[in-house]
Design a protein around this motif. Structure first.
Motif: not given
Length: 580
Positions: A476-490
């Motif tokens: 869950e922590n890794v996926l949260a990091q991914c979403i934070i790094k992504m652009q809002f439109s991704d």
């Protein structure tokens, strides 16, 4: 003259009777006979006291005193009003008596009925006035006849503004529900209107007033929408508070399709139906608390308290007082009346002891008493308090090893280990990583306000190759990091969105090792890549065959394959099945 006098007397609607000085009836008209139920020829010439005992004329004859407008009941429930007067000669001597009387039986009954109706109306108006709901009543013509103080407070209209006025007088926006009821004869429920000079938004329920099958009016109950919203907010707040006190999760919240997690869930469901103590064993982050919540919610204690205690988070000196409570004055700073412990708070419910291996040795003895005797003794007290608590314990440590090392009581271990449930680590259920990841992403989408739809197949391969020492919590922590790094439109998690991950087991994307931990030769690497290609090809062909058998129905196909629909979509994307 006598004939003329009798004719006049008999034409009178009121009863008329005359007696002479001896008390004998000399005149008795037709109306008197009708009222008294005696024919005039049977009355005349007879003593009044014998013929009509309660006429009281013989008393008037004796006293010479008149009796004016006296109400009297005679035989068969007949009610009359009568006037009796003496008859004097020229010398003032009583020579007879005369009385006039009228039957008021029906009139009195109507008067009584009218009085009763007035009392009922007063009572009804008092009830309506006392109601905290705003009430409005109109007659069959739609004219206002009753409102109550609550109506005035809500709309701002007084009685003079509404009573005697048309039903539409109070409406700022909308159609009169009273007129709808009078036209259709049917109730109106939940009509939205705006009323009064402040255009207050209200909800109105109205119903017809029926008398002998005819509509005689309409009554309406008006509710302030703002009040309903306030009550709704209070209810929501109360539910939030209750949710804190209750177990939040059920078995539906435990995600996974692997045999290991399936076996753990089945065992936990069996444990929920039994009163036995449960010991949840598993690494940190595997979901032990989730299982504890689910077991409580599936048990017959689900409507009672669920209290979680992290044994590693309580200071040793406070352990006993927190768990078992204390008596007033038992130590410095103790409350005057004492305090209930968490075991008493959880009575008839469930207490979840997380990290049970951290329980101090002095508390372990008292815990054994709780399990054996179903009772506790407060700190500073001597009286036992009976409790009925279901204990669910959890540990990531090997308790048998702790027993051998003298850190955990052996007798307590056996009391706790009645129904052990092993929760598998994520590395042992690699087939669940994809479905878990999709579940976590849906939760993170709500948390971060995003719309991530799937994970790129290459990124998923990397996730499936990680050891996940932190298990589901780390995923869950890794996926949260991914979403934070992504652009809002991704909307798709790509390989480049992943943080740096360790690959202690399984092939690393940068460096592959053989079974002895040595780097693979080019030949070995080629064979491994060829094996992966063959396996991928077989999986692709199998999916295509199942999809064809399901006539393209992906839900049916996922059922036949034994995977989730989200997992199927990811594999279709990975192998480009069905894409142009």
């Amino acid at each position: 003259m006598e004939h003329l006098l009798n004719t006049i007397i008999n034409s009178i609607d009121d009863g008329f009777m005359v007696i002479d000085r001896k008390g004998t009836i000399s005149h008795f008209n037709t109306a008197a006979g009708r009222i008294m139920g005696i024919a005039p020829d049977q009355a005349i010439g007879r003593l009044a006291a014998d013929t009509i005992p309660n006429s009281r004329l013989h008393l008037v004859l004796k006293t010479g005193m008149a009796e004016v407008n006296q109400e009297q009941f005679i035989s068969e429930g007949i009610r009359i009003v009568t006037t009796r007067k003496p008859v004097f000669d020229g010398k003032g001597k009583v020579i007879g008596a005369v009385c006039f009387f009228r039957d008021i039986t029906e009139t009195a009954a109507l008067a009584d009925q009218n009085t009763s109706l007035k009392k009922m109306r007063s009572l009804l108006e008092a009830v309506i006035a006392a109601s905290q709901d705003a009430v409005s009543v109109v007659d069959e013509k739609g004219v206002g006849i009753i409102i109550n103080p609550a109506y005035t407070r809500l709309t701002g209209f007084a009685g003079t503004d509404i009573i005697g006025k048309p039903a539409e007088a109070d409406i700022s926006e909308g159609e009169s529900v009273h007129m709808q009821v009078l036209k259709t004869g049917q109730p109106v429920i939940g009509a939205h209107l705006k009323v009064g000079p402040q255009r207050k938004e209200v909800i109105v329920n109205a119903a017809p007033i029926m008398v002998d099958g005819d509509i005689k009016g309409s009554v309406g109950i008006i509710h302030d929408v703002s009040e309903l919203l306030r009550l709704s907010e209070e209810l929501t707040l109360a539910r939030r508070i209750i949710r804190v006190l209750e177990a939040k999760y059920s078995f539906k919240d435990i995600v996974g399709e692997s045999r290991q997690i399936f076996n753990a869930i089945n065992l936990a469901k069996r444990a929920a139906r039994l009163p036995a103590t449960v010991l949840l064993r598993g690494e940190s982050g595997t979901g032990k608390e989730l299982f504890a919540h689910a077991i409580h919610n599936e048990s017959n204690r689900k409507n009672h308290q669920f209290i979680r205690i992290n044994c590693a988070a309580i200071v040793d000196s406070l352990f006993e007082s927190e768990l078992f409570g204390y008596e007033g004055g038992s130590f410095t700073g103790a409350k005057r009346g004492g305090k209930k412990g968490l075991f008493e708070e959880a009575n008839e419910g469930t207490i979840f002891l997380d990290e049970i291996s951290e329980l101090p040795m002095n508390v372990q003895a008292k815990m054994l008493r709780v399990l054996q005797e179903k009772e506790i003794v407060r700190v500073g007290g001597s009286k036992s308090v009976s409790i009925d608590v279901r204990i669910i314990a959890a540990t990531h440590e090997d308790l048998q090893k702790a027993v051998k090392e003298g850190r955990f009581r052996e007798d307590l271990y056996y009391r706790l280990n009645v129904m052990p449930i092993d929760i598998p680590p994520l590395r042992d259920r690699k087939g669940d990583i994809e479905v878990l990841a999709c579940h976590i992403i849906r939760k993170l989408n709500q948390q971060f306000g995003r719309n991530i739809t799937l994970i790129e197949p290459k990124a998923m391969e990397i996730l499936e190759g990680v050891e996940w020492k932190g298990n589901i919590r780390e995923l869950e922590n890794v996926l949260a990091q991914c979403i934070i790094k992504m652009q809002f439109s991704d909307s798709i998690i790509m390989r480049e969105h992943l943080p740096n991950l360790e690959f202690p087991i399984g092939p690393s994307p940068e460096k592959s090792l053989n079974d002895q931990g040595q780097p693979l030769t080019k030949e070995d690497e080629g064979l491994r890549q060829e094996l992966r290609s063959v396996l991928s090809g077989i999986e692709k062909q199998h999916i295509m065959r199942m999809l064809a058998e399901s006539n393209g129905n992906k839900t049916d196909c996922s059922r036949k394959l034994g995977i989730s629909i989200r997992n199927l979509y990811n594999k279709l994307e990975k192998y480009q099945i069905g894409s142009s």
